[in-house]
Design a protein around this motif. Sequence first.
Motif, PDB file in Angstrom:
ATOM      1  N   ARG A 139      21.422  20.468 -24.245  1.00  0.00           N
ATOM      2  CA  ARG A 139      20.194  20.160 -24.981  1.00  0.00           C
ATOM      3  C   ARG A 139      19.332  19.425 -24.057  1.00  0.00           C
ATOM      4  O   ARG A 139      17.939  19.441 -23.775  1.00  0.00           O
ATOM      5  N   HIS A 140      19.841  18.510 -23.278  1.00  0.00           N
ATOM      6  CA  HIS A 140      19.163  17.478 -22.326  1.00  0.00           C
ATOM      7  C   HIS A 140      18.661  18.357 -21.024  1.00  0.00           C
ATOM      8  O   HIS A 140      17.532  18.398 -20.637  1.00  0.00           O
ATOM      9  N   TYR A 141      19.786  19.301 -20.372  1.00  0.00           N
ATOM     10  CA  TYR A 141      19.283  19.784 -19.358  1.00  0.00           C
ATOM     11  C   TYR A 141      18.674  21.076 -19.150  1.00  0.00           C
ATOM     12  O   TYR A 141      17.820  21.493 -18.464  1.00  0.00           O
ATOM     13  N   ALA A 142      19.094  22.027 -20.334  1.00  0.00           N
ATOM     14  CA  ALA A 142      18.736  23.259 -20.406  1.00  0.00           C
ATOM     15  C   ALA A 142      17.235  23.291 -20.881  1.00  0.00           C
ATOM     16  O   ALA A 142      16.562  24.311 -20.584  1.00  0.00           O
ATOM     17  N   THR A 143      16.947  22.489 -21.645  1.00  0.00           N
ATOM     18  CA  THR A 143      15.519  22.367 -22.465  1.00  0.00           C
ATOM     19  C   THR A 143      14.677  21.414 -21.390  1.00  0.00           C
ATOM     20  O   THR A 143      14.365  20.072 -21.735  1.00  0.00           O
ATOM     21  N   ALA A 144      14.318  22.174 -20.376  1.00  0.00           N
ATOM     22  CA  ALA A 144      13.118  21.594 -19.771  1.00  0.00           C
ATOM     23  C   ALA A 144      11.778  21.203 -20.230  1.00  0.00           C
ATOM     24  O   ALA A 144      11.249  21.824 -20.915  1.00  0.00           O
ATOM     25  N   GLN A 159       5.391  19.279  -6.256  1.00  0.00           N
ATOM     26  CA  GLN A 159       5.777  20.251  -7.302  1.00  0.00           C
ATOM     27  C   GLN A 159       7.036  20.813  -7.922  1.00  0.00           C
ATOM     28  O   GLN A 159       7.392  20.725  -8.917  1.00  0.00           O
ATOM     29  N   LEU A 160       7.815  20.875  -6.816  1.00  0.00           N
ATOM     30  CA  LEU A 160       9.288  21.241  -7.010  1.00  0.00           C
ATOM     31  C   LEU A 160       9.817  20.197  -7.572  1.00  0.00           C
ATOM     32  O   LEU A 160      10.490  19.990  -8.584  1.00  0.00           O
ATOM     33  N   CYS A 161       9.710  18.774  -7.094  1.00  0.00           N
ATOM     34  CA  CYS A 161      10.324  17.795  -7.566  1.00  0.00           C
ATOM     35  C   CYS A 161       9.849  17.389  -8.987  1.00  0.00           C
ATOM     36  O   CYS A 161      10.821  16.729  -9.771  1.00  0.00           O
ATOM     37  N   LEU A 162       8.822  17.532  -9.195  1.00  0.00           N
ATOM     38  CA  LEU A 162       8.378  17.225 -10.669  1.00  0.00           C
ATOM     39  C   LEU A 162       8.956  18.252 -11.490  1.00  0.00           C
ATOM     40  O   LEU A 162       9.375  17.737 -12.716  1.00  0.00           O
ATOM     41  N   THR A 218      16.381  23.347 -13.475  1.00  0.00           N
ATOM     42  CA  THR A 218      17.177  23.582 -12.432  1.00  0.00           C
ATOM     43  C   THR A 218      16.635  24.051 -11.178  1.00  0.00           C
ATOM     44  O   THR A 218      15.407  24.402 -11.294  1.00  0.00           O
ATOM     45  N   LEU A 219      17.140  24.302  -9.945  1.00  0.00           N
ATOM     46  CA  LEU A 219      16.406  24.705  -8.737  1.00  0.00           C
ATOM     47  C   LEU A 219      16.088  26.375  -9.106  1.00  0.00           C
ATOM     48  O   LEU A 219      14.912  26.456  -8.752  1.00  0.00           O
ATOM     49  N   LYS A 220      16.751  26.813  -9.844  1.00  0.00           N
ATOM     50  CA  LYS A 220      16.456  28.441 -10.086  1.00  0.00           C
ATOM     51  C   LYS A 220      15.060  28.408 -11.157  1.00  0.00           C
ATOM     52  O   LYS A 220      14.417  29.313 -10.923  1.00  0.00           O
ATOM     53  N   THR A 221      15.351  27.580 -11.975  1.00  0.00           N
ATOM     54  CA  THR A 221      14.106  27.763 -13.215  1.00  0.00           C
ATOM     55  C   THR A 221      12.967  27.058 -12.419  1.00  0.00           C
ATOM     56  O   THR A 221      11.852  27.617 -12.819  1.00  0.00           O
ATOM     57  N   ALA A 241      11.350  30.197 -10.420  1.00  0.00           N
ATOM     58  CA  ALA A 241      10.707  30.986 -11.174  1.00  0.00           C
ATOM     59  C   ALA A 241       9.342  30.454 -11.624  1.00  0.00           C
ATOM     60  O   ALA A 241       8.383  31.203 -11.531  1.00  0.00           O
ATOM     61  N   GLU A 242       9.343  29.235 -12.076  1.00  0.00           N
ATOM     62  CA  GLU A 242       8.185  28.607 -12.384  1.00  0.00           C
ATOM     63  C   GLU A 242       6.988  28.550 -11.365  1.00  0.00           C
ATOM     64  O   GLU A 242       5.852  28.706 -11.494  1.00  0.00           O
ATOM     65  N   LEU A 243       7.446  28.295 -10.175  1.00  0.00           N
ATOM     66  CA  LEU A 243       6.700  28.116  -8.899  1.00  0.00           C
ATOM     67  C   LEU A 243       6.168  29.724  -8.386  1.00  0.00           C
ATOM     68  O   LEU A 243       5.637  29.863  -7.428  1.00  0.00           O
ATOM     69  N   ASN A 244       7.061  30.618  -9.008  1.00  0.00           N
ATOM     70  CA  ASN A 244       6.953  32.120  -8.224  1.00  0.00           C
ATOM     71  C   ASN A 244       7.357  32.115  -6.707  1.00  0.00           C
ATOM     72  O   ASN A 244       6.663  32.706  -6.137  1.00  0.00           O
ATOM     73  N   ILE A 245       8.446  31.472  -6.688  1.00  0.00           N
ATOM     74  CA  ILE A 245       8.882  31.610  -5.103  1.00  0.00           C
ATOM     75  C   ILE A 245      10.265  31.772  -5.168  1.00  0.00           C
ATOM     76  O   ILE A 245      10.958  31.641  -6.118  1.00  0.00           O
ATOM     77  N   ALA A 246      10.914  32.099  -4.115  1.00  0.00           N
ATOM     78  CA  ALA A 246      12.377  32.748  -3.846  1.00  0.00           C
ATOM     79  C   ALA A 246      13.440  31.177  -3.870  1.00  0.00           C
ATOM     80  O   ALA A 246      12.712  30.316  -3.618  1.00  0.00           O
ATOM     81  N   VAL A 247      14.619  31.192  -4.605  1.00  0.00           N
ATOM     82  CA  VAL A 247      15.454  30.217  -4.927  1.00  0.00           C
ATOM     83  C   VAL A 247      15.573  29.865  -3.390  1.00  0.00           C
ATOM     84  O   VAL A 247      15.571  28.430  -3.237  1.00  0.00           O
ATOM     85  N   SER A 248      15.844  30.459  -2.236  1.00  0.00           N
ATOM     86  CA  SER A 248      15.822  29.983  -0.918  1.00  0.00           C
ATOM     87  C   SER A 248      14.768  29.081  -0.300  1.00  0.00           C
ATOM     88  O   SER A 248      15.016  28.071   0.196  1.00  0.00           O
ATOM     89  N   THR A 249      13.601  29.528  -0.915  1.00  0.00           N
ATOM     90  CA  THR A 249      12.526  28.584  -0.475  1.00  0.00           C
ATOM     91  C   THR A 249      12.380  27.532  -1.277  1.00  0.00           C
ATOM     92  O   THR A 249      12.150  26.461  -0.671  1.00  0.00           O
ATOM     93  N   ALA A 250      12.690  27.356  -2.690  1.00  0.00           N
ATOM     94  CA  ALA A 250      12.796  26.231  -3.391  1.00  0.00           C
ATOM     95  C   ALA A 250      13.856  25.278  -2.829  1.00  0.00           C
ATOM     96  O   ALA A 250      13.615  24.101  -2.618  1.00  0.00           O
TER      97      ALA A 250
END
Length: 255
Positions: free
Chosen positions: A175-180, A204-207, A214-217, A220-229
């Motif tokens: 509940r704490h980590y999955a509900t961003a 933006q990423l740090c926010l 998570t890095l993956k979500t 997705a929100e920033l519309n960039i690849a995980v490797s770029t994130a």
Amino acid sequence: MTAPRPSTDWPSLMSSVAACIEALGDPAFETHLLALLRDTARIEQCMIFAYDDADGVDCLLAANERQPRMAGRLARLYTDGLFRQDPNYRGLRQASDDAPRVGLAPMRAEEMPPAYRGHLFAFPDLVDKVALTVREAEVAYTLNLYRGSDTGAFSTADLAGLDAMAPLLASLIRRHYATARPVSQQPSAEEAAVLAPLSERERQLCLFLLRGHTLKTAAAELNIAVSTAETYRKRAYAKLGVPSKARLVALCRRQ
């Protein structure tokens, strides 16, 4: 043979449990969770990692009561590649769809490569570990609890108590980590001051990470690849001098 009885003193833990529930979604949650775990199992170190289905690992919490700086160093070693030598991680990757969604696993030292055991256990003087795995559709979390030589290994009763608490701990973590929390809200003054040296994308990423993504979500929100994130995160952490998200949160609090 009769199963060991948990040594957990439940009535004395209720106020700590209530504090964790009250702080869900807030940075103070981690402080209350650590207090609960120390009261329950006398842990010396705690790590929480998030794993995605693209072989990505993110450290969400790193804390060592006796050696505070050590936790961040160990987390960085783990996320930089040693996680692939973790027996629990290998089991997580091989788990089938019908595997238990929540599971408690003691340390399996005999399955650890010597380098892994030396870097993450022998050097920081840790002698025992138990891992709680929480599996979701696109991400899995592990809550890793450690003891040092002063406290000694977890007893059978300790493990029974943690096993009894596993559903509660899994629910709190999920509940704490999955509900961003949404990033549309303005950063606090403390966050703005800490993130000021970063580029716009790094900020933006740090926010997103500070809001529980998570890095993956976040990617997705920033519309960039995980490797770029991951590149943005490494640059941001290097500029800020922090090894993990946990230290980023702590830095914002100190401001």
